[in-house]
Every structure is written in C-alpha cells, then in structure tokens.
Design a protein around this motif. Structure first.
Motif, short mmCIF file in Angstrom:
data_model
loop_
_atom_site.label_atom_id
_atom_site.label_comp_id
_atom_site.label_asym_id
_atom_site.label_seq_id
_atom_site.Cartn_x
_atom_site.Cartn_y
_atom_site.Cartn_z
N MET A 228 -10.64 -19.24 -3.05
CA MET A 228 -10.15 -19.22 -4.21
C MET A 228 -10.82 -18.90 -5.17
N ASN A 229 -10.51 -17.74 -5.96
CA ASN A 229 -11.19 -17.20 -7.11
C ASN A 229 -11.02 -17.98 -8.39
N THR A 230 -12.09 -18.70 -9.00
CA THR A 230 -11.75 -19.26 -10.00
C THR A 230 -11.96 -18.62 -11.48
N THR A 231 -11.36 -18.86 -12.36
CA THR A 231 -11.41 -18.27 -13.74
C THR A 231 -12.23 -19.19 -14.57
N ALA A 232 -12.51 -18.62 -15.80
CA ALA A 232 -13.51 -19.57 -16.66
C ALA A 232 -12.79 -20.51 -17.26
N SER A 233 -12.19 -21.27 -16.62
CA SER A 233 -11.41 -22.56 -17.04
C SER A 233 -12.10 -23.60 -16.54
N ASN A 234 -11.85 -24.78 -16.95
CA ASN A 234 -12.40 -26.04 -16.18
C ASN A 234 -13.85 -26.11 -16.09
N GLY B 77 -35.10 -17.56 -22.55
CA GLY B 77 -34.22 -17.39 -21.61
C GLY B 77 -32.80 -17.49 -21.91
N ALA B 78 -32.39 -17.80 -23.47
CA ALA B 78 -30.98 -17.94 -23.73
C ALA B 78 -30.26 -16.38 -23.40
N GLN B 79 -28.97 -16.72 -23.21
CA GLN B 79 -28.32 -15.49 -22.96
C GLN B 79 -27.68 -14.76 -24.10
N ASP B 80 -27.24 -15.63 -25.33
CA ASP B 80 -26.79 -15.09 -26.42
C ASP B 80 -27.13 -16.21 -27.53
N TYR B 81 -26.46 -16.03 -28.74
CA TYR B 81 -26.92 -16.43 -30.14
C TYR B 81 -25.45 -16.67 -30.78
N LEU B 82 -25.16 -17.72 -31.29
CA LEU B 82 -23.84 -18.00 -32.08
C LEU B 82 -24.49 -18.61 -33.45
N THR B 83 -23.93 -17.81 -34.47
CA THR B 83 -24.28 -18.46 -35.95
C THR B 83 -23.30 -19.61 -35.98
N LYS B 84 -23.83 -20.68 -36.73
CA LYS B 84 -23.03 -21.56 -37.08
C LYS B 84 -22.64 -21.35 -38.63
N PRO B 85 -21.50 -21.87 -39.30
CA PRO B 85 -20.44 -22.33 -38.54
C PRO B 85 -19.69 -21.45 -37.63
N PHE B 86 -19.30 -21.76 -36.50
CA PHE B 86 -18.55 -20.82 -35.39
C PHE B 86 -17.10 -21.07 -35.44
N THR B 87 -16.29 -20.30 -34.85
CA THR B 87 -14.66 -20.33 -35.01
C THR B 87 -14.54 -20.71 -33.56
N LYS B 88 -13.34 -21.34 -33.39
CA LYS B 88 -12.81 -21.76 -32.04
C LYS B 88 -12.66 -20.33 -31.26
N ASP B 89 -12.40 -19.21 -31.60
CA ASP B 89 -12.31 -18.01 -30.95
C ASP B 89 -13.77 -17.54 -30.63
N GLN B 90 -14.55 -17.74 -31.47
CA GLN B 90 -16.26 -17.33 -30.88
C GLN B 90 -16.66 -18.11 -29.99
N LEU B 91 -16.38 -19.41 -29.85
CA LEU B 91 -16.99 -20.20 -29.29
C LEU B 91 -16.28 -20.01 -27.65
N LEU B 92 -14.89 -20.10 -27.63
CA LEU B 92 -14.25 -19.71 -26.36
C LEU B 92 -14.52 -18.48 -25.92
N LYS B 93 -15.02 -17.21 -26.64
CA LYS B 93 -15.24 -15.95 -26.37
C LYS B 93 -16.54 -15.99 -25.59
N ALA B 94 -17.58 -16.66 -25.99
CA ALA B 94 -19.04 -17.09 -25.36
C ALA B 94 -18.81 -17.54 -24.11
N VAL B 95 -17.55 -18.39 -24.16
CA VAL B 95 -17.55 -19.30 -22.91
C VAL B 95 -16.85 -18.25 -21.68
N GLU B 96 -15.99 -17.46 -22.16
CA GLU B 96 -15.43 -16.44 -21.49
C GLU B 96 -16.54 -15.38 -20.85
N GLN B 97 -17.17 -15.19 -21.66
CA GLN B 97 -18.31 -14.21 -21.27
C GLN B 97 -19.58 -14.59 -20.46
N PHE B 98 -19.91 -16.22 -20.70
CA PHE B 98 -21.03 -16.43 -19.86
C PHE B 98 -20.71 -17.48 -18.99
N GLY B 99 -19.26 -18.17 -19.00
CA GLY B 99 -18.90 -19.36 -18.08
C GLY B 99 -18.52 -18.92 -16.81
#
Length: 133
Positions: free
Chosen positions: A1-7, A103-125
């Motif tokens: 089963m192929n899992t997506t970036a959820s859960n 070793g960090a993959q990326d960098y998010l500037t605070k305050p971040f938005t919900k979209d920015q956070l979930l986009k990073a999850v999609e990209q790296f998760g």
C-alpha cells in the motif's frame, strides 16, 4: 500500500507556547499526529520515544539551541534520515546556511501560516521509499 503524506508523526520543538499550539492546530487539521517539545533537551527524549517522521525545530531556544538539537539528532544513525525544518523569526541567509550545515532540509520564517506549514509537511514528510502523489 502506498501511503501519502497524511497521518505522519510530527515533532514541533519551540520554546514559545503560542508557536507550539499554532503548529499543533495546523498540523492536526492536516490529520497528523503531533508531539510537542519546549526545548532541545525535551525534544531529544521525545525523538527517541516517538520516532517522528518530520521535525520542526526553532533556532533560538534556551539550554540547547536549534542548531545543536538538529546536529545531535542527525548524528544518531536511527534518526539521521528524519527531515528537519528549522523555524526562526529571522529570515537571514546566514541562518539558512547554518541550518543546512547541521543537516536541516529547509527553513520556515515565523510566524508561519497553516499553508506554509502543511506545504513543508507535503514536501518533506513523504514516508521513506514512498512516492508522493
């Protein structure tokens, strides 16, 4: 089963209660399991206990800063492949470069938005070896 970036199990390390809670709300809205840590020492035990799929780590924290925390996690063979996204209120080139050096993959500037956070999850998760949709 192929899992997506959820859960995914996502660890959020930040000494700001507001940032931790915001990230938790945003990530839970994206159907992820969220673990919170208030500093680097707290995070190290939680990384070991929960084996997160992705870590968001603040840079400026008391006792053990984000760079040190990231470097320690990356030195552990069991967790060296876990993506880490640094969080900072500064958007500096030096901070981004230093984050990559530990070793960090990326960098998010605070305050971040919900979209920015979930986009990073999609990209790296994406699960290791799994294909992203």
């Amino acid at each position: 089963m192929n899992t997506t970036a959820s859960n995914l199990k996502i660890l959020v390390i930040d000494d700001s209660n507001t940032i931790r809670r915001s990230a938790e709300i945003f990530l839970k809205a994206g159907k992820h399991d969220v673990i919170l840590a208030e500093d680097g020492f707290d995070a190290l035990s939680k990384v070991s206990d929960f084996s997160p799929d992705l870590i968001f780590c603040d840079i400026l924290m008391p006792r053990l800063d984000g760079y040190q925390t990231c470097a320690i996690i990356k030195r552990n063979a069991r967790f060296s492949g876990v993506p880490i996204v640094m969080l900072s209120s500064k958007d500096g080139v030096f901070d981004k470069a230093r984050g990559r050096m530990v070793g960090a993959q990326d960098y998010l500037t605070k305050p971040f938005t919900k979209d920015q956070l979930l986009k990073a999850v999609e990209q790296f998760g994406a699960p290791a070896g799994g294909a992203t949709p």
